[in-house]
Design an enzyme around this catalytic site. Structure first.
Site, PDB file in Angstrom:
ATOM      1  N   LEU D 231      -1.537 -65.443 116.559  1.00  0.00           N
ATOM      2  CA  LEU D 231      -0.584 -65.165 117.624  1.00  0.00           C
ATOM      3  C   LEU D 231       0.720 -64.570 117.115  1.00  0.00           C
ATOM      4  CD1 LEU D 231      -0.254 -65.538 120.701  1.00  0.00           C
ATOM      5  CD2 LEU D 231       0.906 -67.678 120.227  1.00  0.00           C
ATOM      6  N   ASP D 232       1.174 -65.051 115.956  1.00  0.00           N
ATOM      7  CA  ASP D 232       2.495 -64.631 115.486  1.00  0.00           C
ATOM      8  C   ASP D 232       2.449 -63.452 114.531  1.00  0.00           C
ATOM      9  OD1 ASP D 232       3.894 -66.307 117.027  1.00  0.00           O
ATOM     10  OD2 ASP D 232       4.251 -67.822 115.505  1.00  0.00           O
ATOM     11  N   GLU D 233       1.278 -62.913 114.341  1.00  0.00           N
ATOM     12  CA  GLU D 233       1.156 -61.720 113.516  1.00  0.00           C
ATOM     13  C   GLU D 233       0.715 -60.588 114.422  1.00  0.00           C
ATOM     14  OE1 GLU D 233       1.257 -61.417 109.991  1.00  0.00           O
ATOM     15  OE2 GLU D 233       2.115 -63.431 109.803  1.00  0.00           O
TER      16      GLU D 233
END
Lengths: 289, 289, 289, 289
Positions: D231-233
Site C-alpha cells: 500500500l505504501d509503495e
C-alpha cells in the site's frame, strides 16, 4: 555543408493548421529518423503552432544536413513553416558580457567547464578588467572594452565587431551594467539573454533592491529574458525567487539575489541551447520534456 | 478586567536604546513569568527596536492582566515603549469580506474549523449571496450588503457599523472585489489584511493576469498585506509564488493563482494573530521562531 | 587575551528554568552592551533552553573578552548554563575536505572569496590531486593525502595531525567520498559538517541516485548535517530539494543534485559560523532572525 | 458506442521502434484530427516509448469513437502498441476513501466543486462517520463501512462490491488509514492513488512524524503514488515539500504536512485524469506540457 551526427533537433513554427505535426513526423519517418522526444504546442489565442523534435538519424545512412534542409523546406513551404535543424551536440558560439559583478560569470564558467552548459565560449567582454583573472583561469579570451560617456558609441562598435568576428550566435548579458543601444538590442533580438535583478516588471529604474526594501518584500526574484528594443524588457524565459525578511537590507537583498540570478540565468541558457525556446508575438513558448 | 491565563504574549517597540531588552526581561523575571520564546530585532536604519516575548505566568500566582499592564507601563514609559499584552489563546474577533470567489474563504473556514487558525469569526460580509451556503454550513453569520455605484457610501456605512457592532479586531479581505474608501482604509490601518493577486507592485490596474500573460511570466504570485490609504498597497506581510508556463492562459493563471493566494493569506493571518507582525514606517517586521 | 570588538555573539543553553533569559539580558545591560538581536527557544519536551544574543559593546569602554567570560561564568553557574562568546566578525578556522567532485568546493570558494561566507580557510584536503588548481587559483593551501585500503589509518592520522596543526575549528566535508573512522567522527562531533546527496534517511547505501531513479522520485534533495559516530547520520542543519522527472537518469539526478547540494551546504555553514546552531540530544535548534 | 466530442486524448505506449510517432500522427492526419498538443518520451534504458496526443476532431465529421479505436488498433498492432482514447472532457468515475482526517477530502471536494478537478465522484467511503456532513454538504453519497479486526475481510468485500457497483475507474485514498489486502491493491493497480505522509521511502512504519521529529528534519514532504501490492509503495506520481524547524513538534509536523499533502494529491489526480501518467516497470512517465 554536410555534417554527420547521431542526434538532431528540428524546431519549427507556423500558423495553426491541419497537418502541421504530420508534415514533420512523416518526413522524419520516411528518412528513417528515430524520434526520441517530440513536443508541440498550439496557441489558439495566437493561432500559432510550435513543434520540437529530437531524433537520431538512421546509422545505416549518411545524414546530410543540407540535403535534409532543402528537402524539408519543400514540404514545409505550403505551411509557411519556419524551421531550424541543429545537431544536438552543437556547441553554440557564445559571447558573455560582464561588468564587475562576478557571480553569474563564475557560475556559468563552472557549468561550462563541467559540461553542464555545453557552450562554445568565444570570449568574455567587459568594460572593466576585474574579471580577467577568472576568464584566464578558465583559459578563455577576455576583451576589455572600457567605456566612458564620450566613447559609448565607439565601444559598442567594438562589441559589434567582435560579435561578427567570432560569429557569436548567442550573447549572454551576465550582469553587464551598461545600456546597449536600441540598434544593437534589435540586432541581437532572440539571441541575447539578459538576467534582470528583479521580477519584471516589478521594481523598475534605479536601485531596484532599495525599492524592494522600502516595500518590505518577502521574496527577491530574477528574470532571464531575451532582450528586445528595451534592454530590461523582452520575452521572459525563466524566473526564480528566494525568501527574504525584514533583516535583509538592500545590500543583503543584492547578495541574496545572486543565487537566484545564477540559477535562473543558467536555466534560461539551457533551454535556449537545447532549442526549447520559441519566440512569437513577444512571448516565449518553452517546450520542456 | 482581570483574566487568568497560562500563556501570554508581550509585544513592544520603541526607539533603539540601551536597556530595551532588559526592561522587558527583568520585569518578567520579577513577576516569575517564564519566557518560552523571545525574539527581538533592532533596525539600525530606522533606529527602531522590536521585541516579542511569549511567557507563562507562574501558576502559584493569579495573573492580573490590568495590573501587569499598569505596572509595565511605568517601566516602559522612560523608553517611550508601546506595547500590547495578549493571551496566547486569544481568539481575535474577525470579519471576513468576500465577493464571489470562494477559494480563500473555503480555505480560511477549513483552517478555522480545524483549529489551525484560531479566530473568533464574527461574520462573513459580502456584496453577493453566492457564498452564503458555505458560511451557513460552517455555522457563521452571513451579511449580504449589496452595492451599486449609487449605494456605495451607504453600503460602506453598513460595513463600518457592523465592524463596530461586532467589535472586529481584524478584517480579512479574502478576495473582496470592491474598493474601500480611503477613510475606511485609514481607519482599518494595521488591522485589515488584504490578499493581492500578484506580486506587488507588479501588474497594477485592471486584469493583472492578462498583463502577466502578455508578458509571458513563468511565476504567478500573491501578496498578503495590511491595507493603508491605498487598498492595493500597504506593508507586505507574506508573499508566495507558483510556477506557470506558456500554456496557462489568463484564466488558467487565475486558477493557478488560487492555491498560492490561499496559502499566503493563511500564513499572513497566522503571523498576525500570533502577534508576530510589527509595523513601522510602512514596513513590517515579522518575528518568527 | 583581551580583544576589542564592536559586535559579539553570546550563545548559551541550560535546563529550562525561571530566569534563564534574565541572567543573560541583565548581565548585558549592566555592562552597557546593546543587544541588536536576541532569540531564545524553550523545548518543553527536552526541558532545554537555548538562547543567542548579538550585541555591541559600549564604545566608551574597552571590552575585555576574558573578563566578560569569567564574570558571566559566575552568573551562569547556578543555572548550569554553558555558553560561548564569539566576536561577530570572527573568521572560523576551517579545513575543507574533498575528493574529485568540485561543485561544492567551487561554490564555497566563490562565497569565501566574495565575503558571503567569511571563513578563515586553512586548507583543502583531498585524497586526489584533481582540485588542486582550483585551490591554487584561490591562493589556498592544498594537502594531497592519497589513500589506499592499506594506508587508510595512516592517511587519517595525517588528516588528524593537520586538523591539530592548523587548529581547525570547523571541518567541511564537501563531497569527501571516504569514510572517516568512528574515532575521528566522534572527535569532530559538532564541528564537522557533511553534505549528503539525499534526504536522509532516504536512500541509504550504495548508488543512492540509482535507487532514487528506480523509485521514480520527482524530487532530489540534499541534507547538510553534523557528523556523529556514523558519517551519514547526525543532527540535520539544513535540507533542500529540486524537482526532477522521468527523463532524469541516475547521472542526471547527480547533476541536478549538485545545485541543491551547494546551496544547502552553504546555508548550513552560514548558520554555523553565525553561531545560530545549537546541539542537544541529537537534534539541532537553529535560532534564525 | 458512438460519442460526439470535440477534443480527445490518445495515449499509447510500445517498445521503442522506428515509426512509433508516425503511426499515431499519420492516422490523426488522415482523419482530419487537429493535434493541439503532442508529447512523447523514449526511454532508452527500458527500450520503451510513450506518447500522448490531444486533438480535436474535424467538426464537419461525426467522430465515432468505436470505429476510431477499431481502425487504430489495426495500425497499432504491428507495433504491439497499447492505447487508450478518452474524451478530454470525460469525468472519471471516482470513489474517495477517507478515515477521520478531512484535509485532503475538503481540498478535493473544493476543487471538484469549482471545476478544477473535473471528476465524477460516485461516493465517499469511510470506516467512520466523521466526514459525512462534509460529503452531504457537497451533495455526495457517503458510505459508512465500519471495520473491526474481525470484520476486516467482510468490510473489504463491501468496498470491492461498491467499486464494481459504481464502476469506479479511479479510487483515491485520501488519508484512508486502513491497510488494504494485497489482492485489492493488486486489483486496483494503476487506478488507485494514495497520498503518503512522507517522502517515500523515508520514514517507514509507525509514527513517521515522530521519527522525522527525532531526526530534526527541516523539510516535511508528501508523496502521491499508485498503489501496488504494498500500500505504501508503488510508482510515484508527484511529490512536494514544505519547510519546518525545531519548534515543530510531531503534532505540528502533522499539521504542516497537511497543506503539502493536499497540493500533492490534487496535482497527482490532475495528471491522472488528463491522461498524462504512463506506467512501465514500476515507474511513471508523466507527459506534461
Amino acid at each position: 555543408m554536410t555534417a554527420k551526427a547521431s542526434t538532431w533537433i528540428l524546431s519549427a513554427q507556423c500558423e495553426s493548421q491541419l497537418g502541421s505535426v504530420d508534415v514533420v513526423t512523416r518526413f522524419l519517418k520516411e528518412r528513417r529518423c528515430y524520434i526520441t522526444e517530440i513536443s508541440s504546442f498550439d496557441d489558439p489565442r495566437a493561432g500559432r503552432f510550435f513543434i520540437r523534435a529530437a531524433f537520431t538519424a538512421d546509422d545505416t545512412a549518411t545524414f546530410d544536413q543540407a540535403e535534409f534542409e532543402t528537402a524539408f523546406s519543400e514540404r514545409a513551404a505550403p505551411f509557411a513553416m519556419t524551421f531550424e535543424l541543429t545537431p544536438a551536440d552543437k556547441r553554440v558560439k557564445t559571447l558573455i558580457m560582464v561588468s564587475k559583478a562576478d557571480h553569474c560569470l563564475n557560475d556559468l564558467l563552472y557549468r561550462h567547464r563541467t559540461g553542464q552548459l555545453p557552450l562554445d565560449i568565444k570570449g568574455i567582454v567587459s568594460n572593466h578588467r576585474d574579471l580577467e583573472p577568472l576568464a584566464q583561469w578558465h583559459g578563455l579570451p577576455y576583451y576589455h572594452f572600457p567605456v566612458t560617456p564620450d566613447t559609448k558609441r565607439a565601444q559598442e562598435a567594438r562589441i559589434r565587431a567582435l560579435i561578427d568576428e567570432v560569429d557569436a550566435e548567442l550573447v549572454v548579458l551576465a550582469r553587464y551594467m551598461q545600456v546597449l543601444s536600441p540598434e544593437l538590442c534589435h540586432r541581437l533580438s532572440g539571441r541575447a539573454i539578459n538576467i534582470h535583478h528583479s521580477l519584471l516588471p516589478g521594481f523598475r529604474g534605479a536601485k531596484p533592491y532599495h525599492q524592494a526594501y522600502e516595500k518590505g518584500v518577502k521574496l527577491v526574484g530574477a528574470t532571464a529574458h531575451y532582450i528586445n528594443d528595451d534592454l530590461d524588457e523582452g520575452p521572459i524565459i525563466a524566473q526564480g525567487v528566494d525568501a527574504v525578511d525584514h533583516a535583509h537590507y538592500p545590500e543583503d537583498l543584492v547578495v541574496k539575489g545572486r543565487d537566484v540570478e545564477c540559477l535562473t540565468l543558467a536555466r534560461a541558457i539551457g533551454y535556449h541551447i537545447e532549442r526549447r525556446v520559441f519566440l512569437h508575438a513577444g512571448r516565449t513558448v518553452i517546450l520542456k520534456h
